[in-house]
Write a protein that holds these residues in place. Sequence first.
Motif, PDB file in Angstrom:
ATOM      1  N   ASP A   1     -13.140  -7.296   2.038  1.00 25.87           N
ATOM      2  CA  ASP A   1     -11.855  -8.050   1.835  1.00 25.87           C
ATOM      3  C   ASP A   1     -11.536  -9.093   2.942  1.00 25.87           C
ATOM      4  O   ASP A   1     -10.942 -10.009   2.658  1.00 25.87           O
ATOM      5  CB  ASP A   1     -10.883  -7.043   1.474  1.00 25.87           C
ATOM      6  CG  ASP A   1      -9.532  -7.745   0.968  1.00 25.87           C
ATOM      7  OD1 ASP A   1      -9.620  -8.361  -0.251  1.00 25.87           O
ATOM      8  OD2 ASP A   1      -8.439  -7.577   1.577  1.00 25.87           O
ATOM      9  N   ARG A   2     -11.819  -8.663   4.131  1.00 23.94           N
ATOM     10  CA  ARG A   2     -11.558  -9.739   5.279  1.00 23.94           C
ATOM     11  C   ARG A   2     -12.378 -10.727   5.295  1.00 23.94           C
ATOM     12  O   ARG A   2     -11.954 -11.923   5.477  1.00 23.94           O
ATOM     13  CB  ARG A   2     -11.266  -8.830   6.368  1.00 23.94           C
ATOM     14  CG  ARG A   2     -10.455  -7.840   6.654  1.00 23.94           C
ATOM     15  CD  ARG A   2     -10.251  -7.240   8.038  1.00 23.94           C
ATOM     16  NE  ARG A   2      -9.109  -6.509   7.979  1.00 23.94           N
ATOM     17  CZ  ARG A   2      -8.680  -5.783   9.248  1.00 23.94           C
ATOM     18  NH1 ARG A   2      -9.431  -5.470  10.148  1.00 23.94           N
ATOM     19  NH2 ARG A   2      -7.780  -5.166   9.238  1.00 23.94           N
ATOM     20  N   ILE A   3     -13.708 -10.589   4.933  1.00 25.16           N
ATOM     21  CA  ILE A   3     -14.420 -11.664   4.793  1.00 25.16           C
ATOM     22  C   ILE A   3     -14.128 -12.654   3.665  1.00 25.16           C
ATOM     23  O   ILE A   3     -14.172 -13.981   3.610  1.00 25.16           O
ATOM     24  CB  ILE A   3     -15.788 -11.459   4.668  1.00 25.16           C
ATOM     25  CG1 ILE A   3     -16.544 -10.747   5.873  1.00 25.16           C
ATOM     26  CG2 ILE A   3     -16.768 -12.300   4.181  1.00 25.16           C
ATOM     27  CD1 ILE A   3     -17.697  -9.885   5.624  1.00 25.16           C
ATOM     28  N   ARG A   4     -13.768 -12.035   2.350  1.00 28.56           N
ATOM     29  CA  ARG A   4     -13.209 -12.713   1.138  1.00 28.56           C
ATOM     30  C   ARG A   4     -11.937 -13.571   1.775  1.00 28.56           C
ATOM     31  O   ARG A   4     -11.862 -14.667   1.442  1.00 28.56           O
ATOM     32  CB  ARG A   4     -12.605 -11.702   0.161  1.00 28.56           C
ATOM     33  CG  ARG A   4     -13.909 -11.085  -0.657  1.00 28.56           C
ATOM     34  CD  ARG A   4     -13.331 -10.082  -1.684  1.00 28.56           C
ATOM     35  NE  ARG A   4     -14.422  -9.351  -2.396  1.00 28.56           N
ATOM     36  CZ  ARG A   4     -14.328  -8.511  -3.448  1.00 28.56           C
ATOM     37  NH1 ARG A   4     -13.150  -8.183  -3.367  1.00 28.56           N
ATOM     38  NH2 ARG A   4     -15.201  -8.014  -3.999  1.00 28.56           N
ATOM     39  N   ALA A   5     -11.078 -12.804   2.444  1.00 28.85           N
ATOM     40  CA  ALA A   5      -9.910 -13.526   3.067  1.00 28.85           C
ATOM     41  C   ALA A   5     -10.055 -14.778   3.901  1.00 28.85           C
ATOM     42  O   ALA A   5      -9.408 -15.668   3.465  1.00 28.85           O
ATOM     43  CB  ALA A   5      -9.261 -12.473   3.784  1.00 28.85           C
ATOM     44  N   LEU A   6     -11.060 -14.534   4.828  1.00 30.00           N
ATOM     45  CA  LEU A   6     -11.375 -16.000   5.481  1.00 30.00           C
ATOM     46  C   LEU A   6     -11.995 -17.079   4.648  1.00 30.00           C
ATOM     47  O   LEU A   6     -11.333 -17.973   4.791  1.00 30.00           O
ATOM     48  CB  LEU A   6     -12.437 -15.432   6.601  1.00 30.00           C
ATOM     49  CG  LEU A   6     -13.053 -16.424   7.242  1.00 30.00           C
ATOM     50  CD1 LEU A   6     -12.261 -17.178   8.251  1.00 30.00           C
ATOM     51  CD2 LEU A   6     -14.165 -16.118   8.116  1.00 30.00           C
ATOM     52  N   LEU A   7     -12.882 -16.545   3.828  1.00 34.64           N
ATOM     53  CA  LEU A   7     -13.579 -17.871   2.721  1.00 34.64           C
ATOM     54  C   LEU A   7     -12.464 -18.355   1.939  1.00 34.64           C
ATOM     55  O   LEU A   7     -12.514 -19.609   1.530  1.00 34.64           O
ATOM     56  CB  LEU A   7     -14.825 -17.232   2.099  1.00 34.64           C
ATOM     57  CG  LEU A   7     -15.991 -16.734   3.340  1.00 34.64           C
ATOM     58  CD1 LEU A   7     -16.924 -15.825   2.497  1.00 34.64           C
ATOM     59  CD2 LEU A   7     -16.367 -18.058   4.046  1.00 34.64           C
ATOM     60  N   LEU A   8     -11.704 -17.491   1.405  1.00 34.58           N
ATOM     61  CA  LEU A   8     -10.640 -17.856   0.386  1.00 34.58           C
ATOM     62  C   LEU A   8      -9.797 -18.701   1.083  1.00 34.58           C
ATOM     63  O   LEU A   8      -9.243 -19.909   0.534  1.00 34.58           O
ATOM     64  CB  LEU A   8      -9.950 -16.648  -0.161  1.00 34.58           C
ATOM     65  CG  LEU A   8      -9.052 -17.008  -1.542  1.00 34.58           C
ATOM     66  CD1 LEU A   8      -9.899 -17.329  -2.717  1.00 34.58           C
ATOM     67  CD2 LEU A   8      -8.104 -15.758  -1.821  1.00 34.58           C
ATOM     68  N   TYR A   9      -9.287 -18.357   2.445  1.00 29.69           N
ATOM     69  CA  TYR A   9      -8.217 -19.374   3.139  1.00 29.69           C
ATOM     70  C   TYR A   9      -9.080 -20.567   3.204  1.00 29.69           C
ATOM     71  O   TYR A   9      -8.289 -21.581   3.171  1.00 29.69           O
ATOM     72  CB  TYR A   9      -7.790 -18.465   4.372  1.00 29.69           C
ATOM     73  CG  TYR A   9      -6.681 -19.286   4.914  1.00 29.69           C
ATOM     74  CD1 TYR A   9      -5.329 -18.903   4.596  1.00 29.69           C
ATOM     75  CD2 TYR A   9      -6.870 -20.354   5.777  1.00 29.69           C
ATOM     76  CE1 TYR A   9      -4.413 -19.573   5.247  1.00 29.69           C
ATOM     77  CE2 TYR A   9      -5.880 -20.902   6.235  1.00 29.69           C
ATOM     78  CZ  TYR A   9      -4.515 -20.582   5.964  1.00 29.69           C
ATOM     79  OH  TYR A   9      -3.564 -21.079   6.599  1.00 29.69           O
ATOM     80  N   THR A  10     -10.299 -20.573   3.764  1.00 26.72           N
ATOM     81  CA  THR A  10     -10.802 -21.731   4.053  1.00 26.72           C
ATOM     82  C   THR A  10     -11.302 -22.821   2.662  1.00 26.72           C
ATOM     83  O   THR A  10     -10.919 -23.919   3.061  1.00 26.72           O
ATOM     84  CB  THR A  10     -12.487 -21.529   4.669  1.00 26.72           C
ATOM     85  OG1 THR A  10     -12.301 -20.504   5.764  1.00 26.72           O
ATOM     86  CG2 THR A  10     -13.057 -22.576   5.008  1.00 26.72           C
ATOM     87  N   CYS A  11     -11.261 -22.219   1.817  1.00 24.20           N
ATOM     88  CA  CYS A  11     -11.619 -23.035   0.494  1.00 24.20           C
ATOM     89  C   CYS A  11     -10.105 -23.494  -0.276  1.00 24.20           C
ATOM     90  O   CYS A  11     -10.336 -24.408  -0.591  1.00 24.20           O
ATOM     91  CB  CYS A  11     -12.909 -22.705  -0.222  1.00 24.20           C
ATOM     92  SG  CYS A  11     -12.405 -21.055  -1.330  1.00 24.20           S
ATOM     93  N   CYS A  12      -9.161 -22.845   0.165  1.00 20.95           N
ATOM     94  CA  CYS A  12      -7.967 -23.204  -0.606  1.00 20.95           C
ATOM     95  C   CYS A  12      -6.880 -23.504   0.161  1.00 20.95           C
ATOM     96  O   CYS A  12      -5.856 -24.006  -0.227  1.00 20.95           O
ATOM     97  CB  CYS A  12      -7.556 -21.843  -1.467  1.00 20.95           C
ATOM     98  SG  CYS A  12      -8.628 -21.400  -2.914  1.00 20.95           S
ATOM     99  N   MET A  13      -7.048 -23.528   1.451  1.00 23.93           N
ATOM    100  CA  MET A  13      -6.143 -23.979   2.142  1.00 23.93           C
ATOM    101  C   MET A  13      -5.247 -25.418   2.205  1.00 23.93           C
ATOM    102  O   MET A  13      -4.273 -25.647   2.446  1.00 23.93           O
ATOM    103  CB  MET A  13      -6.261 -23.897   3.868  1.00 23.93           C
ATOM    104  CG  MET A  13      -7.465 -24.665   4.231  1.00 23.93           C
ATOM    105  SD  MET A  13      -7.981 -24.461   5.714  1.00 23.93           S
ATOM    106  CE  MET A  13      -6.332 -24.927   6.706  1.00 23.93           C
ATOM    107  N   TRP A  14      -6.205 -26.447   1.543  1.00 28.40           N
ATOM    108  CA  TRP A  14      -5.667 -27.578   1.085  1.00 28.40           C
ATOM    109  C   TRP A  14      -5.069 -27.928  -0.050  1.00 28.40           C
ATOM    110  O   TRP A  14      -5.024 -28.906  -0.631  1.00 28.40           O
ATOM    111  CB  TRP A  14      -6.911 -28.614   1.505  1.00 28.40           C
ATOM    112  CG  TRP A  14      -7.321 -28.392   2.896  1.00 28.40           C
ATOM    113  CD1 TRP A  14      -8.602 -28.061   3.339  1.00 28.40           C
ATOM    114  CD2 TRP A  14      -6.641 -28.827   4.032  1.00 28.40           C
ATOM    115  NE1 TRP A  14      -8.703 -28.029   4.606  1.00 28.40           N
ATOM    116  CE2 TRP A  14      -7.295 -28.265   5.214  1.00 28.40           C
ATOM    117  CE3 TRP A  14      -5.198 -28.914   4.550  1.00 28.40           C
ATOM    118  CZ2 TRP A  14      -6.962 -28.337   6.561  1.00 28.40           C
ATOM    119  CZ3 TRP A  14      -5.068 -29.048   5.768  1.00 28.40           C
ATOM    120  CH2 TRP A  14      -5.899 -28.812   6.840  1.00 28.40           C
TER     121      TRP A  14
END
Lengths: 553, 366
Positions: free
Chosen positions: A204-217
């Motif tokens: 889940d933490r890896i998911r969180a990092l990647l989700l934040y990275t691709c949706c932060m904009w």
Amino acid sequence: MVKELVGKPHSGSFFSEFPPESEWDVVVIGAGPNGLITAAYLAKAGLKVCLVERRYEIGGGLATEEILYPGFYSNIHACYHMMVDYMPVLRDFDLRRHGLVWIKPNLQTSMVFEDGTSLLLTRMLEDTADSFHKFSQKDSATFGRVMRTWRKLVSEIIAPGTYVPPMAPVDMAVAMQRTELGQEIMEITEQSPLDIITSHFENDRIRALLLYTCCMWGLDPRETGVGLFVPLLIDRGMNKCYCQGGSHKLAASLAREIVQAGGCILDSSQVNKISMSGGAVSGVELWEGRTLHSEVVVSSLDPHTTFLDLIGTENLAGDLKDSVQGWTWDKWSYNTLHVASEEVPRYACRDPWASEAFMTIVGFEGTDQILAHWDNVVAGKVDMESFGGHVTCQTLFDSHLSRFPGKQVSFFQMHAPYGIEGGWEKRGPQMKEAMLAKWRKAAPNMKPENIIRTSLETPEDIEIRLPNMRFGSIKHGDYHPMQIGCFRPNQDCSSGKTPIPGLYLCGASNYPGGLVIGGPGYLAAGKVAEEMGVEKWWKPTPEMEKYVRTYLE
Amino acid sequence: MEGVAIPALCSVATVMPPAVAKPVAARGNMHGYFHALFRCAVAHGAVFRACCPVEEIIVDDGRAIGVRLRDDATWGAKKIWANKAVISACHIKPTFLDLIGPRNLDSGFLQRIRDLSLKGGSLYMSHFLTRERLRYKPQYRTKPAGEYGAVHGGFFPLDSRENYYENVRIVLGEQSNFDIPPERAMWGMVGGELYDPTNPQSTRPGQHINGPLWMMVPTPQYNVDGMDAMDKDKGKWDEYMRAALASVVENLDDDNLIRMFNESPYEQEFRNTGMLGGSWYGIRCDRDQWWNERPLPEMARYRVPDIEGLYMAHQSSAHPGGLCLMAVGYNLMHILIEDGIAEPGDWWYASPWYIPQDGKIPANRS
């Protein structure tokens, strides 16, 4: 601005060396990155170009200003430049000649957690895989495998396609079906970012990092039909560049190209109206009463400003008017706390490398918390107990932002609603304290005695500074399936040309979109040159030629 | 300094009174002025490099041949070579003490540079962001007063000569932080209400920028309590500035004041290294550093003795001094022509008061 004076011509005593009426081949409205790019290409093509800017300084979002007065500068808007590897304008003008230096750290993003663990996203793939390995061996292996494909998707199709005029979905589908990589693009596009991330990764933490990275904009994590942004934004999130001296140096470099080519930049001048004659554009009228005559006007502003305010609904055909009025703004905006400090933020995690990242994500422990924060923001709320954001200490890479040797400049940016419950005037000071507390929790040395001064830039401030980012919409409008590709801003205008003769669009609300990728400005310059019968002095990049040859022809 | 000083004096004398009465601001304010000059230079082929601090003026065999940049300069090669001239627009003190240094200069000359006085122009600056325009107390309002009144380049308080002497005693004599009440501290202020309505200072709806309010304070280098004596307790001095203005303004209360932007002389020096000691005059405007003597008699014509190819062009520490007179560049052009460095085209016109120097190429060839 003095409200009662807006829209009323004023014949002041200023500017007397600039004539009240002047003739131009092209007038470009707005000296943000795209307006600058369009003006630079067209001026170098020999056209007589006037670039008009409302602010006292050019650059739009390329703003590096002394927001931490006195003596500390910060990139108050754009800081992470994700398309430096592909932007044609950098090559076509060889902007290095102007001292433009890009810094691309290997350690791009870190994510720190309360238990002292951390994750890294790095330019070098293996370093990221190593970091993932601490949490999941499977995800580590998956990341290496998936990124090999995603990088190919980006480098061969998505990135070069950014600078090629948009195609209708059906034509694009037919073209993509011809190759394996193209089919992969079509498949991933249909999925939502959350589906893509969760289907590939288990931790889940890896998911969180990647989700934040691709949706932060501003990508909706649950929206289908925008999946092609996932490989793009993760790959580009691993290749962010910092502009040494601040993002404004990119704007300054482009401005020099315009001036050297004989173009004129008219700043501190607001366009009040795009003039029409016989159904076609005939120029612009400025607030202070001056008129710039031109049969070609290129607007980098948002659709509401260009069409509803400057052209006027009376000059719009019904379907164009409906399309413009139906335009939707970004899902969320940004609240940014700029800070000058005695020391670099040092995060309380076992891996000291995490404190050296270009960007550090703080405050989130997993995907549920991130999703809940974004849901809150969309609903106009912020849960003061459970929010997070990303931090960059700019002086880690750029000593020029601080006039005081050894002192640091950073910002903490969080997703935030434009219309927050209670209003920003009241909530801003609360948010500032909450952000500092959140930051201090992750980086204990960010205590009061370390902080020299702060400046909060709320979503309302974004709109005040850059009014075409309405409601704090940094992309000038949402990315959803009906506002991307050839639908940005609509099928009639996404090429840069509009149904109104002489009117062109070059802003972030046009294909391919915002985030200082320079696509709309580049494409509009090409379109205007073609329509005016002017020889293009520039050629497509090798990546673009390969993309067209391999996937479209 | 024959030929150049007199017209500059006349310019100051004739321009200043009307300028004080009706200050002129460029569209886009002072930064708009910079844009115009900058773009003019770029359009004519000048190359600019920002974020490239110079650490050394390279002098070889008595000739300035280039500059060495700081390690973090945004320029791969850290040296830039000059075929004809190096022109320093830096303050005279760092130019000679830091950039050239004792390796190229004799001790006697360096001592004279060190001795140049910075006194008299160090200003503490404050801007006030308010919800409502500043409302001046009735006795201070200009005519027509209106609801708020106005300040036009105002200087306060001017009640008595003793008041002036009290301020001068502290700033120039005692050289220490103020010990007089804020209502007797002397200050000047630019009236924000003078700006063209289509060129507003504040683009925030319902907010007003007032200032700068400036107050002459001790030069940090000479402050008997230390260079950072004011900055150690900056909040106190910020409040002092507010109290000084509040003595003539009715509505500088917490409800109206959104934020102050304050800058001490010490901070100004970091922001703009040309403002050594935060001095707006560069070096003191006194009889020993003025006109033919500015900054030193042998450099009043911008040449540097014993270093060929080096010229001084600092706005404030060179003749005729600062305050945006924009005279230095124009005056210097005469000298560059005299030395065969510049060869301008038909656009050039020499000052009608220019007096050629014997043995040099005349700059008024037309």
